[in-house]
Write a protein that holds these residues in place. Sequence first.
Motif, PDB file in Angstrom:
ATOM      1  N   THR A  47       3.207   3.667   7.824  1.00 17.57           N
ATOM      2  CA  THR A  47       2.599   2.338   7.747  1.00 17.57           C
ATOM      3  C   THR A  47       3.168   1.598   6.545  1.00 17.57           C
ATOM      4  O   THR A  47       3.628   2.221   5.586  1.00 17.57           O
ATOM      5  N   ASN A  48       3.163   0.272   6.596  1.00 17.31           N
ATOM      6  CA  ASN A  48       3.501  -0.519   5.411  1.00 17.31           C
ATOM      7  C   ASN A  48       2.330  -1.378   4.966  1.00 17.31           C
ATOM      8  O   ASN A  48       2.476  -2.256   4.119  1.00 17.31           O
ATOM      9  N   SER A  49       1.153  -1.111   5.570  1.00 18.52           N
ATOM     10  CA  SER A  49      -0.068  -1.788   5.151  1.00 18.52           C
ATOM     11  C   SER A  49      -1.258  -0.887   5.427  1.00 18.52           C
ATOM     12  O   SER A  49      -1.422  -0.383   6.537  1.00 18.52           O
ATOM     13  N   GLY A  50      -2.064  -0.661   4.425  1.00 20.35           N
ATOM     14  CA  GLY A  50      -3.280   0.114   4.613  1.00 20.35           C
ATOM     15  C   GLY A  50      -3.047   1.605   4.726  1.00 20.35           C
ATOM     16  O   GLY A  50      -1.948   2.124   4.502  1.00 20.35           O
ATOM     17  N   LEU A  51      -4.118   2.300   5.090  1.00 18.90           N
ATOM     18  CA  LEU A  51      -4.105   3.752   5.183  1.00 18.90           C
ATOM     19  C   LEU A  51      -3.447   4.201   6.476  1.00 18.90           C
ATOM     20  O   LEU A  51      -3.574   3.541   7.512  1.00 18.90           O
ATOM     21  N   ASP A  52      -2.768   5.346   6.439  1.00 19.79           N
ATOM     22  CA  ASP A  52      -2.327   5.925   7.697  1.00 19.79           C
ATOM     23  C   ASP A  52      -3.523   6.614   8.358  1.00 19.79           C
ATOM     24  O   ASP A  52      -4.621   6.659   7.805  1.00 19.79           O
ATOM     25  N   THR A  53      -3.317   7.137   9.561  1.00 18.57           N
ATOM     26  CA  THR A  53      -4.446   7.632  10.339  1.00 18.57           C
ATOM     27  C   THR A  53      -5.177   8.760   9.624  1.00 18.57           C
ATOM     28  O   THR A  53      -6.413   8.790   9.577  1.00 18.57           O
ATOM     29  N   GLN A  54      -4.435   9.706   9.063  1.00 17.98           N
ATOM     30  CA  GLN A  54      -5.073  10.861   8.440  1.00 17.98           C
ATOM     31  C   GLN A  54      -5.898  10.450   7.221  1.00 17.98           C
ATOM     32  O   GLN A  54      -7.041  10.879   7.063  1.00 17.98           O
ATOM     33  N   ARG A  55      -5.315   9.597   6.379  1.00 20.88           N
ATOM     34  CA  ARG A  55      -6.047   9.168   5.181  1.00 20.88           C
ATOM     35  C   ARG A  55      -7.263   8.323   5.566  1.00 20.88           C
ATOM     36  O   ARG A  55      -8.316   8.414   4.933  1.00 20.88           O
ATOM     37  N   PHE A  56      -7.117   7.502   6.612  1.00 19.93           N
ATOM     38  CA  PHE A  56      -8.264   6.726   7.085  1.00 19.93           C
ATOM     39  C   PHE A  56      -9.393   7.654   7.516  1.00 19.93           C
ATOM     40  O   PHE A  56     -10.549   7.439   7.168  1.00 19.93           O
ATOM     41  N   ASP A  57      -9.056   8.686   8.308  1.00 11.54           N
ATOM     42  CA  ASP A  57     -10.062   9.662   8.738  1.00 11.54           C
ATOM     43  C   ASP A  57     -10.837  10.200   7.541  1.00 11.54           C
ATOM     44  O   ASP A  57     -12.071  10.239   7.532  1.00 11.54           O
ATOM     45  N   GLU A  58     -10.096  10.620   6.517  1.00 18.41           N
ATOM     46  CA  GLU A  58     -10.704  11.282   5.370  1.00 18.41           C
ATOM     47  C   GLU A  58     -11.576  10.316   4.555  1.00 18.41           C
ATOM     48  O   GLU A  58     -12.731  10.624   4.229  1.00 18.41           O
TER      49      GLU A  58
END
Length: 352
Positions: free
Chosen positions: A249-260
């Motif tokens: 990604t170049n904006s915001g959290l990626d999926t794994q970090r968002f999950d956490e």
Amino acid sequence: MPELEGLKFWIHEVNKRGGVYVRAYGGLATVNLVALDDKSSPSLARLLYRELITRYHVNLLVSDFGSVLTQPAIAMAQQHQMVLFDQSGTGSGFFLANDPFLVLCDLPTSQVWPLPLGKFLLRQMVKRVAIIYASNPFDSAQDQTVSTVLTKAGLPPVANISVPTSTTNYARYLRQIEPLKPKAVIEFGYFNNDVAFLNQIYHTPLDEALRFTAFPGQLLSDFIGRVPPQALAGTFTYNFPPSLRYRTTNSGLDTQRFDEIFMAWSKHPPNFLDVAGYNTGLIIQASLQHATDDTQLGIRAALNSISGHLNTLEGTFEIDSSGAQLGESLPIAKILYRHRTENFMSLKTVYP
């Protein structure tokens, strides 16, 4: 409500860093949320969208979930010349003209959703397909797309049945198509339609056919307990984040970090609609970071400039001149059942 919670999470994330950067001001601005309860009523939603604009004087207008509650916002945004950040109102009829005040954030338009499904059915060489679809713009568009793909390949559906969106008893329709011996049964509906359909096809000989419904991929945890595991297992559906994972990604959290981080903040695992609300925030954030002035047309010009270049946990944000979403795609997944494991239901992408 999950979309709203995802948007609140984005606001929490930017405000704890001092706010969102606004290029037109050359600095950070705190984001304040004004959220009014439309009670899922389009007529009330119309009044409240006007109130957000005329009483609360919001700078940024975000629609409620789905096409039904987005439609009144479109007319209001056009009347007041405000950009509408359309989260999940995917009705294809919204995007017929060059509209500088409409931007679809979190899903492609509904006629685009099933293109991978049509290709998957052809790849699997499924020659007898029956379709049951709810008679609303969202589901009718999906039916039309799949029917067109199959018919062009010389394999028109053996049944194509329109039912009221309020349908919760599919028994008569299943009896109607059973003598046709379809090799696949596709049901396009909303969440409640999918729940009823899956519960009822499970007890018929059609359970042996390939079956597809749209919403388990978005809200799999909400199907568990409403549909027996044996009826969910083997069902095909669209795959969505967070099950569909984007790591670059170049904006915001990626999926794994968002999950956490989202789970630590909300105390529950995210579903797709939580992701969608957060993604809406990221698109708002990018528009403010790139807009050279603070006008609504300046915001839309910024969105046009970043189209095709913004990569988030939902994939690529890309819009056409009408504001329709082009960059995000929905692969086909199969629901897997792992007996006696903690996460006993999961999605596996099978096409492409």
